[in-house]
Each structure stands twice: as structure tokens, then as C-alpha cells.
Design an enzyme around this catalytic site. Structure first.
Site, mmCIF file in Angstrom:
data_model
loop_
_atom_site.group_PDB
_atom_site.id
_atom_site.type_symbol
_atom_site.label_atom_id
_atom_site.label_comp_id
_atom_site.label_asym_id
_atom_site.label_seq_id
_atom_site.Cartn_x
_atom_site.Cartn_y
_atom_site.Cartn_z
ATOM 1 C CB SER A 1 -10.292 0.924 -7.124
ATOM 2 O OG SER A 1 -9.149 0.973 -6.357
ATOM 3 C CB SER A 2 -16.006 3.115 -6.973
ATOM 4 O OG SER A 2 -15.609 4.226 -6.187
ATOM 5 C CD GLU B 1 -3.081 -0.607 0.112
ATOM 6 O OE1 GLU B 1 -3.147 -0.298 -1.103
ATOM 7 O OE2 GLU B 1 -3.639 -1.609 0.586
ATOM 8 C CG ASP C 1 0.473 2.983 -6.365
ATOM 9 O OD1 ASP C 1 0.757 3.789 -5.449
ATOM 10 O OD2 ASP C 1 -0.673 2.887 -6.861
ATOM 11 C CG ASP D 1 -6.416 2.092 -7.143
ATOM 12 O OD1 ASP D 1 -5.704 1.276 -6.542
ATOM 13 O OD2 ASP D 1 -6.830 3.153 -6.621
HETATM 14 C C1 GLA Z 1 -5.196 4.670 -3.798
HETATM 15 C C2 GLA Z 1 -4.437 5.074 -5.056
HETATM 16 C C3 GLA Z 1 -3.427 4.002 -5.460
HETATM 17 C C4 GLA Z 1 -2.546 3.592 -4.292
HETATM 18 C C5 GLA Z 1 -3.393 3.306 -3.061
HETATM 19 C C6 GLA Z 1 -2.557 3.042 -1.840
HETATM 20 O O1 GLA Z 1 -6.008 3.559 -4.050
HETATM 21 O O2 GLA Z 1 -5.326 5.295 -6.117
HETATM 22 O O3 GLA Z 1 -2.655 4.445 -6.549
HETATM 23 O O4 GLA Z 1 -1.579 4.570 -4.035
HETATM 24 O O5 GLA Z 1 -4.280 4.354 -2.764
HETATM 25 O O6 GLA Z 1 -1.808 1.874 -1.998
#
Ligand code: GLA
Length: 378
Positions: A123-124, A32, A35, A169
Site C-alpha cells: 500500500s505505497s 483479503e 473490504d 489500506d
Molecule cells: C488492495 C485494495 C484494498 C483491498 C485489497 C485486497 O490493497 O486497495 O482495498 O481490497 O487489495 O484485500
């Protein structure tokens, strides 16, 4: 997902039928806030998705209907045509990012709906972006490759929605594969599918939604990213990826205490993702679970993206003997992801619901998820 409602609404609004496209939300087992640091992530697409019906309308305008919000808007395809409604900005952004890459598109009608819970860290918004990026690519025969489709969604977040997110995401939503997690190296963009079937080994994967609203727009998310970038710059690196604790200690008095804590979390998290992948190869779910708890408390204490409710859920999980539990996604609310032995599942859910209700006045929502395929035409 039942698409009849979308079909009906589309017909009612536009008097014709269109084509259906879908893209899923995602879970992330571990990795987490790595990225945008050029590190590893380990997500999988899920059986909750956005679905859009779309038909080209022969004009230069987009007419869009958000079924779940019962909201309608129209917009053109030039930069100054940006719509007001935040949901429409995702669609507009995707159109603009395609155009910036030389893709020639024109007006279309669309109605969309989804069952990815909003603001739950599943991630909607990436599901929405990937649905439209993939659909427009197909409908206009643009020949954009799948990595670029993911980047179009990411750039939409950066340039039209105010979130400087990483690629995880959108990547997961586009590349998802049923029964598999994906370990993505966000620096080289190399990735590998890992078969993932916890049930086969006597475990269940379940998400508990604190229902604390998670909103990354204008949130400290961008500040976290800025902290990491400052530390990377101090180390003379493009990304924090690859930095060691020794290197971080060596520059400790040149950076703020806060930036130090952020970097300490990220460096630890990079190791944890790799550990979890190796553990999964030998079906060692206990190690997977231990790392998940470590991630939770790292995100809570060092990265400071948790909240009281999520810490509470992770604590209750531990007390119930749950193998692994942690906050999932960007943070500031949303869900915990839990890996729990099948025989402990019922007691865990009942206990978590009861304790949460007693403390916060409502129950957490419970989602079991199935790892599913990515963006596609239906
Ligand atoms: C959100 C962002 C991702 C990532 C996560 C944390 O979902 O959109 O790119 O950074 O947080 O891991």
C-alpha cells in the site's frame, strides 16, 4: 526513515523549510478482498512509510517533487488541472477530494520520499494519499475526522487513479497503532485494536517479495469487485457480507461459474478472519497459520489473483514448516506474508531464496516489519 535527503531536496528546490508529515504502508494478516464486500479485514500499519515536507506557497498552485523518482511537476487545484504523472495524480486527487467535501485549500510546495516498496502489495499509494490528506487537514485547519481522511484517499483511487479499491489500506495507514492489528468491520466501520506481538510467542512475521510487478490500475481487480457485486445483487443484498454457502448454492445456476468461484472465496474468507481473531485471543498461532494457507489457495484457485511465483513461495513455506503463508494484498504479484517459528526462520529464508533463485533467476526480497503508528506529523 532518514529525512535528511527530503530536507535537502526541499531546500534546494524551494529555498525554504517546510513541515514534515508521514503515513505508513500496511500488512494484512488475513481478510483479503473482503473490504469492498462489506466484510472484515485485519491489517496493521508498518515501519515503512511515505514522508512529505510541505509548505504553503501563497499561490493557487501545487509544486511537487518526487525525490525517489527525481521528477517534478506543477498543477492547479481545479478539475481540469489534473497532472499527467501518475504519482502526482495521487496528490492532486487528495486535493480535489478535500475540495469536494467543502475543504478550502490553496497552493503548497512539497518534496516527498518513501521506503514502502512500490507494487509489492504494501500500500505505497495509500501511504502517499494518507500523508497528504492528513497534512492538508492539519495545515489548513480543516477539522476533517480520521475516517473521512481515509475515505479521501479511497475516493482518490476511485476517481483519479482508476482502482475501485475498498477502505482497508487507507484505514490502516491513518489509524495504525504500534504493536496492534486492527479488525475493521467494513460495513459498520466499527473497529477494534488487537495487541499483536508474534515474537513474544516465538514467531516471526516476514514478507517475501516475488518482485513480480503488481499493478492494480486497469487490472482485473475491478473485475473481481464487479463479480462480487453481481452475486450480491442476485442474492438481493447490498454486499456479499453475511451470505452463506447455502445461499450461494441456491443461486448457482443463475450466475456464471466464475462469479460463483469468486463468491465462494469471499464467503470463506469472512469466516477465516473471524477465526483468526478468535485464535489470536488465545495465542493459538497454529490456527492462524492454517487459515493463512487456506486464504492463499482460495485466492489462487477461486479468486485467481495469485501468480506462479507466489504459489511457489507459499509451497516452499509449507515444505519448510512455516506456520502460515499466503499472498498479501490485492494480488497479481507482490508479497507473501509468512508467520514462522523463530527457530525455523533462518532455514526458511535461505531455502526460499535458493529455490526461488534456481527457478526464476533472482531472489525474492525479504522484509521484516514492525507494526507501527499511523498518519502523523513528525
Ligand atoms: C488492495 C485494495 C484494498 C483491498 C485489497 C485486497 O490493497 O486497495 O482495498 O481490497 O487489495 O484485500
Amino acid at each position: 526513515m532518514d529525512v535528511t535527503r527530503i530536507n535537502e531536496k526541499f531546500l534546494e528546490k524551494f529555498g525554504v523549510q517546510g513541515e514534515l508529515f508521514t503515513s505508513p504502508g500496511r500488512i494484512n494478516l488475513i481478510g483479503e478482498h473482503t473490504d469492498y464486500n462489506g466484510g472484515f479485514v485485519f491489517p496493521g500499519a508498518i515501519d515503512r512509510a511515505m514522508v512529505a515536507e510541505i509548505k504553503l506557497n501563497g499561490t493557487d498552485r501545487v509544486r511537487a517533487y518526487a525525490v525517489d523518482l527525481d521528477d517534478y511537476t506543477e498543477f492547479g487545484l481545479c478539475e481540469e488541472d489534473a497532472p499527467e504523472a501518475s504519482w502526482a495524480r495521487y496528490i492532486f486527487g487528495v486535493c480535489r477530494e478535500i475540495q469536494k467535501r467543502g475543504g478550502v485549500i490553496a497552493g503548497f510546495d512539497t518534496a516527498f520520499s518513501g521506503d514502502v516498496p512500490l507494487g509489492a502489495g504494501m500500500s505505497s499509494s495509500a501511504a502517499l494519499e494518507s500523508t497528504f490528506a492528513n497534512a492538508l487537514n492539519e495545515l489548513f485547519g480543516l477539522g476533517i475526522d480520521r475516517f473521512e481522511l481515509a475515505r479521501i484517499g479511497q475516493s482518490t483511487e476511485h476517481n483519479y487513479c482508476g482502482v475501485k479499491c475498498g477502505i482497508m489500506d487507507q484505514f490502516a495507514s491513518v489509524f495504525g497503532k504500534a504493536g496492534h492489528l486492527m479488525r475493521l468491520d467494513c460495513r459498520s466501520m466499527e473497529f477494534e485494536y488487537f495487541p499483536f506481538d508474534p515474537e513474544q510467542h516465538g514467531y516471526k512475521l516476514v514478507l517475501l517479495d516475488s518482485v513480480v510487478k503488481h499493478e492494480l490500475v486497469g487490472s482485473p481487480y475491478n473485475d473481481r469487485r464487479a463479480s462480487c457485486e453481481r452475486v450480491a445483487a442476485e442474492l438481493g443484498q447490498e454486499f456479499l457480507r453475511g451470505a452463506t454457502m447455502e445461499q450461494l448454492e441456491a443461486i448457482k445456476d443463475k450466475i456464471s461459474e466464475e462469479d460463483y468461484m469468486r463468491a465462494r472465496y469471499v464467503i470463506g474468507e469472512e469466516r477465516r478472519v473471524l477465526d483468526v481473531c478468535e485464535a489470536l485471543r488465545r495465542d493459538d498461532y497454529e490456527t492462524v497459520g492454517e487459515r493463512m494457507y487456506e486464504t492463499h489457495w482460495g485466492m489462487s484457485k477461486d479468486y485467481e489473483v495469485s501468480c506462479e511465483e507466489l504459489d511457489f513461495l507459499a509451497t516452499v513455506a509449507k515444505e519448510c514448516g512455516v506456520t502460515g503463508s499466503r499472498i498479501m494484498g490485492g494480488g497479481f504479484g507482490g508479497c507473501t506474508i509468512n508467520l514462522v517459528k523463530a527457530e525455523l526462520y533462518d532455514n526458511f529464508i535461505a531455502t526460499a531464496k535458493a529455490k526461488f533463485l534456481e527457478k526464476y533467476g533472482h531472489e525474492p526480497k525479504v522484509y521484516s516489519v514492525v507494526i507501527s503508528d499511523g498518519a502523523r506529523r513528525i
